[in-house]
Design a protein around this motif. Structure first.
Motif, PDB file in Angstrom:
ATOM      1  N   VAL A  68      14.750  10.916   0.780  1.00 16.37           N
ATOM      2  CA  VAL A  68      13.697  11.725   1.387  1.00 16.37           C
ATOM      3  C   VAL A  68      12.790  10.849   2.248  1.00 16.37           C
ATOM      4  CG1 VAL A  68      11.622  13.088   0.905  1.00 16.37           C
ATOM      5  CG2 VAL A  68      13.731  13.527  -0.371  1.00 16.37           C
ATOM      6  N   ALA A  69      12.407   9.706   1.713  1.00 16.64           N
ATOM      7  CA  ALA A  69      11.550   8.790   2.458  1.00 16.64           C
ATOM      8  C   ALA A  69      12.201   8.385   3.772  1.00 16.64           C
ATOM      9  CB  ALA A  69      11.238   7.561   1.607  1.00 16.64           C
ATOM     10  N   ASN A  70      13.477   8.072   3.728  1.00 24.47           N
ATOM     11  CA  ASN A  70      14.202   7.654   4.928  1.00 24.47           C
ATOM     12  C   ASN A  70      14.270   8.765   5.962  1.00 24.47           C
ATOM     13  OD1 ASN A  70      17.218   7.615   6.249  1.00 24.47           O
ATOM     14  ND2 ASN A  70      16.325   5.566   6.183  1.00 24.47           N
ATOM     15  N   LEU A  71      14.580   9.980   5.506  1.00 24.27           N
ATOM     16  CA  LEU A  71      14.737  11.097   6.432  1.00 24.27           C
ATOM     17  C   LEU A  71      13.413  11.534   7.055  1.00 24.27           C
ATOM     18  CD1 LEU A  71      17.320  13.193   4.396  1.00 24.27           C
ATOM     19  CD2 LEU A  71      17.726  12.164   6.632  1.00 24.27           C
ATOM     20  N   ARG A  72      12.338  11.428   6.285  1.00 21.56           N
ATOM     21  CA  ARG A  72      11.038  11.878   6.791  1.00 21.56           C
ATOM     22  C   ARG A  72      10.230  10.755   7.446  1.00 21.56           C
ATOM     23  NH1 ARG A  72       9.618  17.505   6.522  1.00 21.56           N
ATOM     24  NH2 ARG A  72       7.668  16.593   7.260  1.00 21.56           N
ATOM     25  N   GLY A  73      10.683   9.516   7.328  1.00 24.13           N
ATOM     26  CA  GLY A  73       9.930   8.400   7.875  1.00 24.13           C
ATOM     27  C   GLY A  73       8.697   8.072   7.056  1.00 24.13           C
ATOM     28  N   ALA A  93      13.112  22.519  -3.337  1.00 26.57           N
ATOM     29  CA  ALA A  93      13.468  21.331  -4.116  1.00 26.57           C
ATOM     30  C   ALA A  93      14.749  20.692  -3.591  1.00 26.57           C
ATOM     31  CB  ALA A  93      13.629  21.685  -5.590  1.00 26.57           C
ATOM     32  N   PHE A  94      14.694  19.366  -3.445  1.00 30.70           N
ATOM     33  CA  PHE A  94      15.846  18.591  -2.989  1.00 30.70           C
ATOM     34  C   PHE A  94      16.257  17.618  -4.082  1.00 30.70           C
ATOM     35  CE2 PHE A  94      13.788  20.081   0.826  1.00 30.70           C
ATOM     36  CZ  PHE A  94      14.859  20.444   1.634  1.00 30.70           C
ATOM     37  N   GLY A  95      17.568  17.520  -4.290  1.00 28.67           N
ATOM     38  CA  GLY A  95      18.105  16.649  -5.330  1.00 28.67           C
ATOM     39  C   GLY A  95      19.288  15.849  -4.838  1.00 28.67           C
ATOM     40  N   GLY A  96      20.189  15.528  -5.746  1.00 29.24           N
ATOM     41  CA  GLY A  96      21.319  14.654  -5.470  1.00 29.24           C
ATOM     42  C   GLY A  96      22.136  14.979  -4.230  1.00 29.24           C
ATOM     43  N   PRO A  97      22.455  16.261  -3.974  1.00 26.92           N
ATOM     44  CA  PRO A  97      23.281  16.570  -2.795  1.00 26.92           C
ATOM     45  C   PRO A  97      22.701  16.075  -1.473  1.00 26.92           C
ATOM     46  CG  PRO A  97      23.276  18.429  -4.297  1.00 26.92           C
ATOM     47  CD  PRO A  97      22.285  17.445  -4.850  1.00 26.92           C
ATOM     48  N   LEU A  98      21.398  15.894  -1.411  1.00 27.53           N
ATOM     49  CA  LEU A  98      20.782  15.382  -0.183  1.00 27.53           C
ATOM     50  C   LEU A  98      21.295  13.991   0.165  1.00 27.53           C
ATOM     51  CD1 LEU A  98      18.414  16.113   1.868  1.00 27.53           C
ATOM     52  CD2 LEU A  98      17.007  14.591   0.459  1.00 27.53           C
ATOM     53  N   THR A  99      21.697  13.233  -0.842  1.00 26.42           N
ATOM     54  CA  THR A  99      22.107  11.842  -0.651  1.00 26.42           C
ATOM     55  C   THR A  99      23.594  11.683  -0.373  1.00 26.42           C
ATOM     56  OG1 THR A  99      22.673  11.373  -2.967  1.00 26.42           O
ATOM     57  CG2 THR A  99      20.343  11.233  -2.349  1.00 26.42           C
ATOM     58  N   TRP A 100      24.381  12.740  -0.552  1.00 30.60           N
ATOM     59  CA  TRP A 100      25.824  12.610  -0.399  1.00 30.60           C
ATOM     60  C   TRP A 100      26.175  12.290   1.053  1.00 30.60           C
ATOM     61  CZ3 TRP A 100      27.312  17.692  -3.460  1.00 30.60           C
ATOM     62  CH2 TRP A 100      26.979  17.503  -4.813  1.00 30.60           C
ATOM     63  N   PRO A 101      27.118  11.382   1.275  1.00 32.81           N
ATOM     64  CA  PRO A 101      27.447  10.969   2.645  1.00 32.81           C
ATOM     65  C   PRO A 101      27.863  12.117   3.556  1.00 32.81           C
ATOM     66  CG  PRO A 101      28.369   9.421   1.072  1.00 32.81           C
ATOM     67  CD  PRO A 101      27.834  10.569   0.260  1.00 32.81           C
ATOM     68  N   ASP A 102      28.446  13.186   2.995  1.00 31.59           N
ATOM     69  CA  ASP A 102      28.889  14.305   3.822  1.00 31.59           C
ATOM     70  C   ASP A 102      27.822  15.394   3.962  1.00 31.59           C
ATOM     71  OD1 ASP A 102      29.013  15.106   1.185  1.00 31.59           O
ATOM     72  OD2 ASP A 102      30.987  16.051   1.336  1.00 31.59           O
ATOM     73  N   ALA A 103      26.620  15.142   3.444  1.00 34.44           N
ATOM     74  CA  ALA A 103      25.549  16.143   3.545  1.00 34.44           C
ATOM     75  C   ALA A 103      25.137  16.316   4.996  1.00 34.44           C
ATOM     76  CB  ALA A 103      24.358  15.724   2.695  1.00 34.44           C
ATOM     77  N   GLU A 127       4.163  19.916   3.096  1.00 33.42           N
ATOM     78  CA  GLU A 127       3.494  20.396   1.879  1.00 33.42           C
ATOM     79  C   GLU A 127       4.352  21.334   1.036  1.00 33.42           C
ATOM     80  OE1 GLU A 127       1.819  22.933   5.356  1.00 33.42           O
ATOM     81  OE2 GLU A 127       2.513  20.875   5.007  1.00 33.42           O
ATOM     82  N   TRP A 128       5.611  21.563   1.445  1.00 40.48           N
ATOM     83  CA  TRP A 128       6.475  22.451   0.671  1.00 40.48           C
ATOM     84  C   TRP A 128       7.738  21.750   0.163  1.00 40.48           C
ATOM     85  CZ3 TRP A 128       4.458  26.689  -1.161  1.00 40.48           C
ATOM     86  CH2 TRP A 128       3.362  27.251  -0.496  1.00 40.48           C
ATOM     87  N   ILE A 129       7.737  20.434   0.138  1.00 38.07           N
ATOM     88  CA  ILE A 129       8.896  19.662  -0.311  1.00 38.07           C
ATOM     89  C   ILE A 129       8.634  19.082  -1.701  1.00 38.07           C
ATOM     90  CG2 ILE A 129      10.296  17.598   0.140  1.00 38.07           C
ATOM     91  CD1 ILE A 129       9.616  18.026   3.153  1.00 38.07           C
ATOM     92  N   VAL A 130       9.568  19.303  -2.633  1.00 36.06           N
ATOM     93  CA  VAL A 130       9.480  18.688  -3.965  1.00 36.06           C
ATOM     94  C   VAL A 130      10.828  18.069  -4.319  1.00 36.06           C
ATOM     95  CG1 VAL A 130       7.660  20.261  -4.755  1.00 36.06           C
ATOM     96  CG2 VAL A 130      10.058  20.826  -5.204  1.00 36.06           C
ATOM     97  N   ALA A 157       5.705   5.283  -1.446  1.00 33.88           N
ATOM     98  CA  ALA A 157       4.401   5.688  -1.973  1.00 33.88           C
ATOM     99  C   ALA A 157       3.965   7.017  -1.369  1.00 33.88           C
ATOM    100  CB  ALA A 157       3.361   4.611  -1.706  1.00 33.88           C
ATOM    101  N   GLU A 158       4.193   7.191  -0.072  1.00 34.58           N
ATOM    102  CA  GLU A 158       3.856   8.470   0.570  1.00 34.58           C
ATOM    103  C   GLU A 158       4.721   9.593   0.019  1.00 34.58           C
ATOM    104  OE1 GLU A 158       2.423   7.142   5.038  1.00 34.58           O
ATOM    105  OE2 GLU A 158       4.557   7.150   4.557  1.00 34.58           O
ATOM    106  N   THR A 159       5.995   9.305  -0.182  1.00 34.65           N
ATOM    107  CA  THR A 159       6.906  10.310  -0.726  1.00 34.65           C
ATOM    108  C   THR A 159       6.444  10.755  -2.112  1.00 34.65           C
ATOM    109  OG1 THR A 159       8.740   9.339   0.514  1.00 34.65           O
ATOM    110  CG2 THR A 159       9.309  10.788  -1.329  1.00 34.65           C
TER     111      THR A 159
END
Length: 261
Positions: A235-240, A179-189, A202-205, A244-246
């Motif tokens: 997530v959409a940006n990082l995975r391309g 599971a990915f949440g807010g910290p993924l978006t932080w500029p220093d992540a 298939e394992w990302i939520v 809708a796909e996300t």
């Protein structure tokens, strides 16, 4: 392409722990307008369980995962185990959580945390329910316990994942989504984005973890369920992917590991 309404699944949101100025029903409505249609409410301690069930019964799209958090591991005993066992057949209950290990805590000590964790893993296995995992500074030990307790039989979701790619892949082998949440978006992540890009789709939520861990640009503020849309965009940006796909991929993943239709 924009996600359709009610496409996203927030797999970890503490609606029962929002500050008084935020009404859960209002927050659900705001989230729905952002395309978020399902919400999984984890437990912290037994006294929270009735409130979780009430919210799930009265608000649309809400499900529950009652459990005993490492912070409350000292409360775990035969009586609490019996109480939890009576809840697992409720239609709103789809998992046990959030449970795990927290190496940041001095109390309860590790031995007490492990007793509570093992007891709940065994209950989950008996009930055929997945679990929501909490882990800080104890990844290796948690993986060891999951293997010992045959966690691959029921799997679940590793909440607020902050470990390495190696740890994530080890968890996936045990049938745990990451599971990915807010910290993924932080500029220093740094590590989170790299792990996300490396994992099998298939394992990302997704999760908000509201009211905690608000995404950029709200870091340090009270997190709100509707902010999951910012996580989805990252997530959409990082995975391309498109939004809708996300939505389609991450919601299908959540439904699969939680055994929902």
């Amino acid at each position: 392409m924009q996600a359709h309404r009610e496409d996203f699944f927030d797999t970890h949101v503490h609606l029962d722990r929002l500050p008084d100025e935020l009404d859960p029903a209002t927050e659900i409505g705001c989230a729905q307008r952002k395309g978020i249609g399902r919400f999984l409410l984890p437990g912290i301690e037994p006294q929270n369980w009735p409130g979780l069930l009430e919210i799930a019964t009265t608000l649309p799209g809400c499900l529950t995962a009652p459990g005993v958090h490492p912070l409350a591991a000292h409360l775990w005993n035969d009586d609490i185990a019996s109480q939890l066992r009576t809840l697992v057949d409720r239609p709103q209950v789809v998992a046990i959580g959030e449970i795990g290990l927290d190496g940041h805590l001095e109390h309860p000590v590790a031995e007490i945390q492990e007793q509570a964790l093992r007891g709940q893993l065994r209950l989950a296995r008996q009930a055929g329910l997945p679990v929501l995992l909490h882990c800080r500074k104890a990844n290796g030990r948690l993986l060891d316990i999951l293997r010992q307790e045959q966690a691959a039989d029921y799997g679940g979701i590793w909440h607020a994942f902050s470990g390495s790619q190696e740890t994530a892949l080890a968890a996936i082998k045990l049938n745990f989504a990451i599971a990915f949440g807010g910290p993924l978006t932080w500029p220093d992540a740094r590590r989170g984005p790299e792990v996300l890009k490396a994992l099998p789709a298939e394992w990302i939520v997704l999760e908000s973890d509201a009211p905690d861990l608000a995404p950029h640009p709200h870091r340090g503020e009270t997190n709100r369920p509707s902010y999951l849309s910012l996580v989805a965009e990252r997530v959409a940006n990082l995975r391309g992917w498109s939004l809708a796909e996300t939505a389609s991929i991450t919601t299908a993943n959540a439904c699969r590991v939680l055994r929902l239709k």
